[in-house]
Motif scaffolding. Structure first.
Motif, PDB file in Angstrom:
ATOM      1  N   SER A   1      54.352  56.102  45.658  1.00  0.00           N
ATOM      2  CA  SER A   1      54.042  57.479  45.321  1.00  0.00           C
ATOM      3  C   SER A   1      53.024  57.509  44.175  1.00  0.00           C
ATOM      4  CB  SER A   1      55.318  58.207  44.903  1.00  0.00           C
ATOM      5  OG  SER A   1      55.041  59.553  44.610  1.00  0.00           O
ATOM      6  N   GLY A   2      51.974  58.301  44.326  1.00  0.00           N
ATOM      7  CA  GLY A   2      50.959  58.429  43.276  1.00  0.00           C
ATOM      8  C   GLY A   2      49.964  57.297  43.195  1.00  0.00           C
ATOM      9  N   VAL A   3      49.942  56.398  44.167  1.00  0.00           N
ATOM     10  CA  VAL A   3      49.092  55.217  44.073  1.00  0.00           C
ATOM     11  C   VAL A   3      47.609  55.570  44.016  1.00  0.00           C
ATOM     12  CG1 VAL A   3      48.957  54.843  46.575  1.00  0.00           C
ATOM     13  CG2 VAL A   3      48.729  52.893  45.000  1.00  0.00           C
ATOM     14  N   PHE A   4      47.214  56.710  44.584  1.00  0.00           N
ATOM     15  CA  PHE A   4      45.801  57.100  44.581  1.00  0.00           C
ATOM     16  C   PHE A   4      45.506  58.256  43.617  1.00  0.00           C
ATOM     17  CE2 PHE A   4      46.514  55.833  49.202  1.00  0.00           C
ATOM     18  CZ  PHE A   4      46.056  54.548  49.032  1.00  0.00           C
ATOM     19  N   ASP A   5      46.435  58.625  42.781  1.00  0.00           N
ATOM     20  CA  ASP A   5      46.308  59.854  42.000  1.00  0.00           C
ATOM     21  C   ASP A   5      45.141  59.851  41.017  1.00  0.00           C
ATOM     22  OD1 ASP A   5      48.405  60.991  43.318  1.00  0.00           O
ATOM     23  OD2 ASP A   5      49.722  61.161  41.566  1.00  0.00           O
ATOM     24  N   LYS A   6      44.706  58.701  40.542  1.00  0.00           N
ATOM     25  CA  LYS A   6      43.607  58.633  39.571  1.00  0.00           C
ATOM     26  C   LYS A   6      42.240  58.479  40.232  1.00  0.00           C
ATOM     27  CE  LYS A   6      46.625  58.674  36.239  1.00  0.00           C
ATOM     28  NZ  LYS A   6      46.832  59.891  35.423  1.00  0.00           N
ATOM     29  N   LEU A   7      42.224  58.390  41.554  1.00  0.00           N
ATOM     30  CA  LEU A   7      40.971  58.105  42.272  1.00  0.00           C
ATOM     31  C   LEU A   7      40.294  59.403  42.696  1.00  0.00           C
ATOM     32  CD1 LEU A   7      42.129  55.052  44.426  1.00  0.00           C
ATOM     33  CD2 LEU A   7      41.287  55.106  42.070  1.00  0.00           C
ATOM     34  N   THR A   8      39.978  60.220  41.752  1.00  0.00           N
ATOM     35  CA  THR A   8      39.473  61.564  42.053  1.00  0.00           C
ATOM     36  C   THR A   8      38.031  61.575  42.544  1.00  0.00           C
ATOM     37  OG1 THR A   8      38.863  61.870  39.726  1.00  0.00           O
ATOM     38  CG2 THR A   8      41.053  62.620  40.400  1.00  0.00           C
ATOM     39  N   GLN A   9      37.320  60.443  42.462  1.00  0.00           N
ATOM     40  CA  GLN A   9      35.932  60.364  42.926  1.00  0.00           C
ATOM     41  C   GLN A   9      35.799  59.698  44.294  1.00  0.00           C
ATOM     42  OE1 GLN A   9      33.578  61.952  41.090  1.00  0.00           O
ATOM     43  NE2 GLN A   9      35.365  62.472  39.847  1.00  0.00           N
ATOM     44  N   VAL A  10      36.890  59.205  44.842  1.00  0.00           N
ATOM     45  CA  VAL A  10      36.824  58.465  46.110  1.00  0.00           C
ATOM     46  C   VAL A  10      36.381  59.375  47.247  1.00  0.00           C
ATOM     47  CG1 VAL A  10      38.239  57.361  47.890  1.00  0.00           C
ATOM     48  CG2 VAL A  10      38.432  56.629  45.525  1.00  0.00           C
ATOM     49  N   THR A  11      35.398  58.910  48.024  1.00  0.00           N
ATOM     50  CA  THR A  11      34.915  59.639  49.196  1.00  0.00           C
ATOM     51  C   THR A  11      35.346  58.982  50.502  1.00  0.00           C
ATOM     52  OG1 THR A  11      32.794  58.446  49.176  1.00  0.00           O
ATOM     53  CG2 THR A  11      32.919  60.527  47.946  1.00  0.00           C
ATOM     54  N   ARG A  12      35.703  57.697  50.437  1.00  0.00           N
ATOM     55  CA  ARG A  12      36.149  57.009  51.659  1.00  0.00           C
ATOM     56  C   ARG A  12      37.352  56.127  51.352  1.00  0.00           C
ATOM     57  NH1 ARG A  12      32.690  53.720  56.302  1.00  0.00           N
ATOM     58  NH2 ARG A  12      34.491  52.818  57.347  1.00  0.00           N
ATOM     59  N   LEU A  13      38.381  56.263  52.185  1.00  0.00           N
ATOM     60  CA  LEU A  13      39.600  55.471  52.044  1.00  0.00           C
ATOM     61  C   LEU A  13      39.982  54.918  53.407  1.00  0.00           C
ATOM     62  CD1 LEU A  13      42.080  54.451  50.506  1.00  0.00           C
ATOM     63  CD2 LEU A  13      43.135  56.698  50.857  1.00  0.00           C
ATOM     64  N   ASP A  14      40.019  53.588  53.510  1.00  0.00           N
ATOM     65  CA  ASP A  14      40.346  52.907  54.767  1.00  0.00           C
ATOM     66  C   ASP A  14      41.723  52.269  54.662  1.00  0.00           C
ATOM     67  OD1 ASP A  14      37.900  53.489  56.018  1.00  0.00           O
ATOM     68  OD2 ASP A  14      36.944  51.755  55.099  1.00  0.00           O
ATOM     69  N   LEU A  15      42.648  52.748  55.497  1.00  0.00           N
ATOM     70  CA  LEU A  15      44.009  52.218  55.552  1.00  0.00           C
ATOM     71  C   LEU A  15      44.388  51.816  56.976  1.00  0.00           C
ATOM     72  CD1 LEU A  15      45.684  54.858  53.229  1.00  0.00           C
ATOM     73  CD2 LEU A  15      45.711  52.384  52.809  1.00  0.00           C
ATOM     74  N   ASP A  16      43.410  51.704  57.841  1.00  0.00           N
ATOM     75  CA  ASP A  16      43.696  51.409  59.237  1.00  0.00           C
ATOM     76  C   ASP A  16      44.139  49.956  59.424  1.00  0.00           C
ATOM     77  OD1 ASP A  16      40.978  51.355  58.346  1.00  0.00           O
ATOM     78  OD2 ASP A  16      40.319  50.754  60.331  1.00  0.00           O
ATOM     79  N   TYR A  17      44.824  49.735  60.557  1.00  0.00           N
ATOM     80  CA  TYR A  17      45.315  48.404  60.921  1.00  0.00           C
ATOM     81  C   TYR A  17      46.245  47.828  59.848  1.00  0.00           C
ATOM     82  CZ  TYR A  17      42.150  48.557  64.863  1.00  0.00           C
ATOM     83  OH  TYR A  17      41.522  48.931  66.026  1.00  0.00           O
ATOM     84  N   ASN A  18      47.196  48.652  59.428  1.00  0.00           N
ATOM     85  CA  ASN A  18      48.302  48.210  58.592  1.00  0.00           C
ATOM     86  C   ASN A  18      49.599  48.452  59.362  1.00  0.00           C
ATOM     87  OD1 ASN A  18      47.624  47.233  55.709  1.00  0.00           O
ATOM     88  ND2 ASN A  18      46.162  48.889  56.079  1.00  0.00           N
ATOM     89  N   GLN A  19      50.711  48.533  58.676  1.00  0.00           N
ATOM     90  CA  GLN A  19      52.009  48.757  59.315  1.00  0.00           C
ATOM     91  C   GLN A  19      52.734  49.934  58.676  1.00  0.00           C
ATOM     92  OE1 GLN A  19      54.137  44.947  59.292  1.00  0.00           O
ATOM     93  NE2 GLN A  19      52.230  43.865  59.666  1.00  0.00           N
ATOM     94  N   LEU A  20      51.966  50.930  58.246  1.00  0.00           N
ATOM     95  CA  LEU A  20      52.548  52.087  57.571  1.00  0.00           C
ATOM     96  C   LEU A  20      53.434  52.871  58.533  1.00  0.00           C
ATOM     97  CD1 LEU A  20      49.395  53.315  55.628  1.00  0.00           C
ATOM     98  CD2 LEU A  20      51.358  52.073  54.695  1.00  0.00           C
ATOM     99  N   LYS A  21      54.663  53.101  58.117  1.00  0.00           N
ATOM    100  CA  LYS A  21      55.614  53.846  58.939  1.00  0.00           C
ATOM    101  C   LYS A  21      55.713  55.307  58.505  1.00  0.00           C
ATOM    102  CE  LYS A  21      58.402  49.677  59.723  1.00  0.00           C
ATOM    103  NZ  LYS A  21      57.964  49.477  61.111  1.00  0.00           N
ATOM    104  N   SER A  22      55.337  55.576  57.271  1.00  0.00           N
ATOM    105  CA  SER A  22      55.381  56.950  56.755  1.00  0.00           C
ATOM    106  C   SER A  22      54.421  57.055  55.584  1.00  0.00           C
ATOM    107  CB  SER A  22      56.803  57.316  56.308  1.00  0.00           C
ATOM    108  OG  SER A  22      57.214  56.488  55.242  1.00  0.00           O
ATOM    109  N   LEU A  23      54.157  58.285  55.186  1.00  0.00           N
ATOM    110  CA  LEU A  23      53.295  58.556  54.041  1.00  0.00           C
ATOM    111  C   LEU A  23      54.089  59.337  53.001  1.00  0.00           C
ATOM    112  CD1 LEU A  23      50.082  59.741  55.932  1.00  0.00           C
ATOM    113  CD2 LEU A  23      50.469  57.491  54.887  1.00  0.00           C
ATOM    114  N   PRO A  24      53.980  58.976  51.709  1.00  0.00           N
ATOM    115  CA  PRO A  24      54.666  59.756  50.681  1.00  0.00           C
ATOM    116  C   PRO A  24      54.093  61.176  50.617  1.00  0.00           C
ATOM    117  CG  PRO A  24      53.861  57.666  49.797  1.00  0.00           C
ATOM    118  CD  PRO A  24      53.245  57.840  51.157  1.00  0.00           C
TER     119      PRO A  24
END
Length: 234
Positions: free
Chosen positions: A103-126
Motif C-alpha cells: 500500500s502506498g508504494v507509488f505515492d511519492k511518484l507524482t511525476q511518473v507518466t509511464r508505469l509497466d507492471l505487465d507479466y507479473n503475478q498480481l492477484k489484486s491491487l491495493p
C-alpha cells in the motif's frame, strides 16, 4: 562478460548520470551501492536475477527520471523503496514475479507518466494504489492474475491515454471504473473472463481491444461514445 557482484567502491563516480547494468546475472544489490551517485538520471537493472531489493537502495537517487527493473525475479517490493525518486517519470517493473504491491508504494511518484507492471503475478491491487500518479499517461497491467479491480482504482488518472488490462482473470468490472479517464484513447481488455456487458463513458476512446478481436472506433465527435457496451467474444 557478466558482473555477478557489485562492490561499493566500484560506484564512487559522483558525476555519473547514466548507469546501465542490464543483461548481467546480478543476484543481489548491496544496500548502499548507489549512494554516491547523486547526479544519476537513469538506472537500468533489467534482465538480471534480482529476487528482492534492499530497503533504501534508491534513496540517494533523487535526480533519476527512469528506472528499469524489467525481467528480474522480484517477488515483492519493500515499502517506501521508491519514495525518494520524486523526479521519476518512467518505471518498468514488468516480467517479474510480483504477487502483490505494498500500500502506498507509488505515492511519492507524482511525476511518473509511464508505469509497466505487465507479466507479473498480481492477484489484486491495493485500494488507492494509483491515486498519486496524476501525471500517468500509460499503465500496463497485462498478463497478471487480477480477478477484480477495486472501486475507483483509476479515478485519479485523468491524464491516462492508454490502459492495458488484457490477459488477466477479470470476471466483472466495477460500475464506472473508467468514468474519470476522460483522456483515454486506447483500452485493452481481451482474454479476460468478462461475462457481461461493461458500460463505458470514455469520451475520447479511439481503440478498444476486447477478447481476441480488435474493435477500432473512429469518429469526429468523441462525445458520441458515451455508454459504449463491451461484449466479450469467444
Amino acid at each position: 562478460m557478466y558482473f555477478r557482484y557489485i562492490l561499493l567502491l566500484n560506484f564512487e563516480v559522483t558525476k555519473l548520470t547514466i548507469l546501465d547494468l542490464d543483461q548481467n546475472q546480478l543476484p543481489s544489490l548491496p544496500s548502499g551501492v548507489f549512494h554516491k551517485l547523486t547526479q544519476l538520471t537513469r538506472l537500468d537493472l533489467d534482465q538480471n536475477q534480482l529476487p528482492s531489493l534492499p530497503s533504501g537502495v534508491f534513496d540517494k537517487l533523487t535526480q533519476v527520471t527512469r528506472l528499469d527493473l524489467e525481467q528480474n525475479q522480484l517477488k515483492s517490493l519493500p515499502s517506501g523503496v521508491f519514495d525518494k525518486l520524486t523526479q521519476l517519470t518512467h518505471l518498468e517493473l514488468e516480467q517479474n514475479q510480483l504477487k502483490s504491491l505494498p500500500s502506498g508504494v507509488f505515492d511519492k511518484l507524482t511525476q511518473v507518466t509511464r508505469l509497466d507492471l505487465d507479466y507479473n503475478q498480481l492477484k489484486s491491487l491495493p485500494r488507492g494504489v494509483f491515486d498519486k500518479l496524476t501525471q500517468l499517461t500509460r499503465l500496463d497491467l497485462e498478463q497478471n492474475q487480477l480477478k477484480s479491480l477495486p472501486s475507483g482504482v483509476f479515478d485519479k488518472l485523468t491524464q491516462l491515454t492508454r490502459l492495458d488490462l488484457d490477459r488477466n482473470q477479470l470476471k466483472s468490472l466495477p460500475r464506472g471504473v473508467f468514468d474519470k479517464l476522460t483522456q483515454l484513447t486506447k483500452l485493452w481488455l481481451y482474454q479476460n473472463q468478462l461475462g457481461c456487458s461493461c458500460p463505458l463513458s470514455c469520451q475520447n476512446l479511439y481503440e478498444l481491444h476486447c477478447s481476441d478481436q480488435e474493435l477500432t472506433y473512429s469518429q469526429t465527435a468523441p462525445t458520441n461514445y458515451q455508454g459504449i457496451a463491451l461484449f466479450p467474444w469467444d
